[in-house]
Design a protein around this motif. Structure first.
Motif, PDB file in Angstrom:
ATOM      1  N   VAL A  12       0.918  -0.959  -0.269  1.00  0.00           N
ATOM      2  CA  VAL A  12      -0.045  -0.107  -0.130  1.00  0.00           C
ATOM      3  C   VAL A  12       0.816   1.117   0.051  1.00  0.00           C
ATOM      4  O   VAL A  12       2.067   1.022   0.448  1.00  0.00           O
ATOM      5  CB  VAL A  12      -0.972  -0.102   1.349  1.00  0.00           C
ATOM      6  N   GLN A  13       0.293   2.404  -0.557  1.00  0.00           N
ATOM      7  CA  GLN A  13       1.073   3.446  -0.506  1.00  0.00           C
ATOM      8  C   GLN A  13       1.009   4.292   1.036  1.00  0.00           C
ATOM      9  O   GLN A  13       0.195   3.948   1.362  1.00  0.00           O
ATOM     10  CB  GLN A  13       0.603   4.492  -1.546  1.00  0.00           C
ATOM     11  N   ALA A  14       1.917   4.964   1.194  1.00  0.00           N
ATOM     12  CA  ALA A  14       1.701   5.832   2.532  1.00  0.00           C
ATOM     13  C   ALA A  14       0.746   6.670   2.355  1.00  0.00           C
ATOM     14  O   ALA A  14       0.206   7.316   1.516  1.00  0.00           O
ATOM     15  CB  ALA A  14       3.101   6.646   2.359  1.00  0.00           C
ATOM     16  N   GLY A  15       0.007   6.701   3.687  1.00  0.00           N
ATOM     17  CA  GLY A  15      -1.258   7.060   3.767  1.00  0.00           C
ATOM     18  C   GLY A  15      -2.449   6.387   3.597  1.00  0.00           C
ATOM     19  O   GLY A  15      -3.529   6.785   4.019  1.00  0.00           O
ATOM     20  N   GLY A  16      -2.073   5.115   2.927  1.00  0.00           N
ATOM     21  CA  GLY A  16      -3.282   4.245   2.646  1.00  0.00           C
ATOM     22  C   GLY A  16      -3.641   3.509   3.904  1.00  0.00           C
ATOM     23  O   GLY A  16      -3.341   3.737   5.171  1.00  0.00           O
ATOM     24  N   LEU A  85      -1.152   4.740   7.063  1.00  0.00           N
ATOM     25  CA  LEU A  85       0.160   4.025   7.050  1.00  0.00           C
ATOM     26  C   LEU A  85       1.190   4.748   6.729  1.00  0.00           C
ATOM     27  O   LEU A  85       1.559   5.775   5.627  1.00  0.00           O
ATOM     28  CB  LEU A  85      -0.094   2.743   6.174  1.00  0.00           C
ATOM     29  N   LYS A  86       2.276   4.392   7.154  1.00  0.00           N
ATOM     30  CA  LYS A  86       3.629   4.923   7.132  1.00  0.00           C
ATOM     31  C   LYS A  86       4.738   3.869   6.375  1.00  0.00           C
ATOM     32  O   LYS A  86       4.597   2.789   6.790  1.00  0.00           O
ATOM     33  CB  LYS A  86       4.359   5.512   8.320  1.00  0.00           C
ATOM     34  N   PRO A  87       5.759   4.478   5.713  1.00  0.00           N
ATOM     35  CA  PRO A  87       6.789   3.330   5.459  1.00  0.00           C
ATOM     36  C   PRO A  87       7.356   2.480   6.478  1.00  0.00           C
ATOM     37  O   PRO A  87       7.801   1.362   6.233  1.00  0.00           O
ATOM     38  CB  PRO A  87       7.721   4.409   4.557  1.00  0.00           C
TER      39      PRO A  87
END
Length: 115
Positions: A12-16, A85-87
Motif C-alpha cells: 500500500v502507498q503511504a497514507g493508505g 500507514l507510513k513506510p
C-alpha cells in the motif's frame, strides 16, 4: 494448542489503509489475550496492539490514533485496522494468542508501505 491464520497483508502507498485479520481455531480458553506484533528486517519483534477477552486494548505509542484492534469472540477472530500507514510500518505482522497455558503464533503476513 491454538492455530492462528492471518490474512490481509499487502502493498500500500503511504497514507493508505489495510485491514489484517486473524482466525483462531483449536483449544481456545475463554479468558485470553490476542494481539498483533510486527518484525521489520534487522529488528526485533515488537508489540503493535493487544486486546483481552473483556475488550480492553493497548497500543504501541507508534501506532496510537492510527491503528485499531478489535475482536469477535463468537467468530474467534481478531482484526487490526491500519490507517495513515507510513513506510516505517513495513514489517511482517504476526498474530498472537495467549492464555494461562502459554502462547501461540501465526505464520505472519507481510505489510509493505511504499513512500
Amino acid at each position: 494448542q491454538v492455530r492462528l491464520v492471518e490474512s490481509g497483508g499487502g502493498l500500500v502507498q503511504a497514507g493508505g489503509s489495510l485491514r489484517l485479520s486473524c482466525a483462531a481455531s483449536g483449544s481456545i480458553f475463554s479468558f485470553n489475550t490476542m494481539g498483533w506484533y510486527r518484525q521489520a528486517p534487522g529488528k526485533q519483534r515488537e508489540v503493535v496492539a493487544g486486546i483481552s477477552s473483556d475488550g480492553s486494548t493497548n497500543y504501541a505509542d507508534s501506532v496510537k490514533g492510527r491503528f485499531t484492534i478489535s475482536r469477535d469472540n463468537a467468530e474467534k477472530t481478531v482484526s487490526l485496522q491500519m490507517n495513515s500507514l507510513k513506510p516505517e510500518d513495513t514489517a511482517v505482522y504476526y498474530c498472537k494468542y495467549s492464555d494461562y497455558r502459554g502462547a501461540d503464533w501465526g505464520q505472519g503476513t507481510q505489510v509493505t508501505v511504499s513512500s
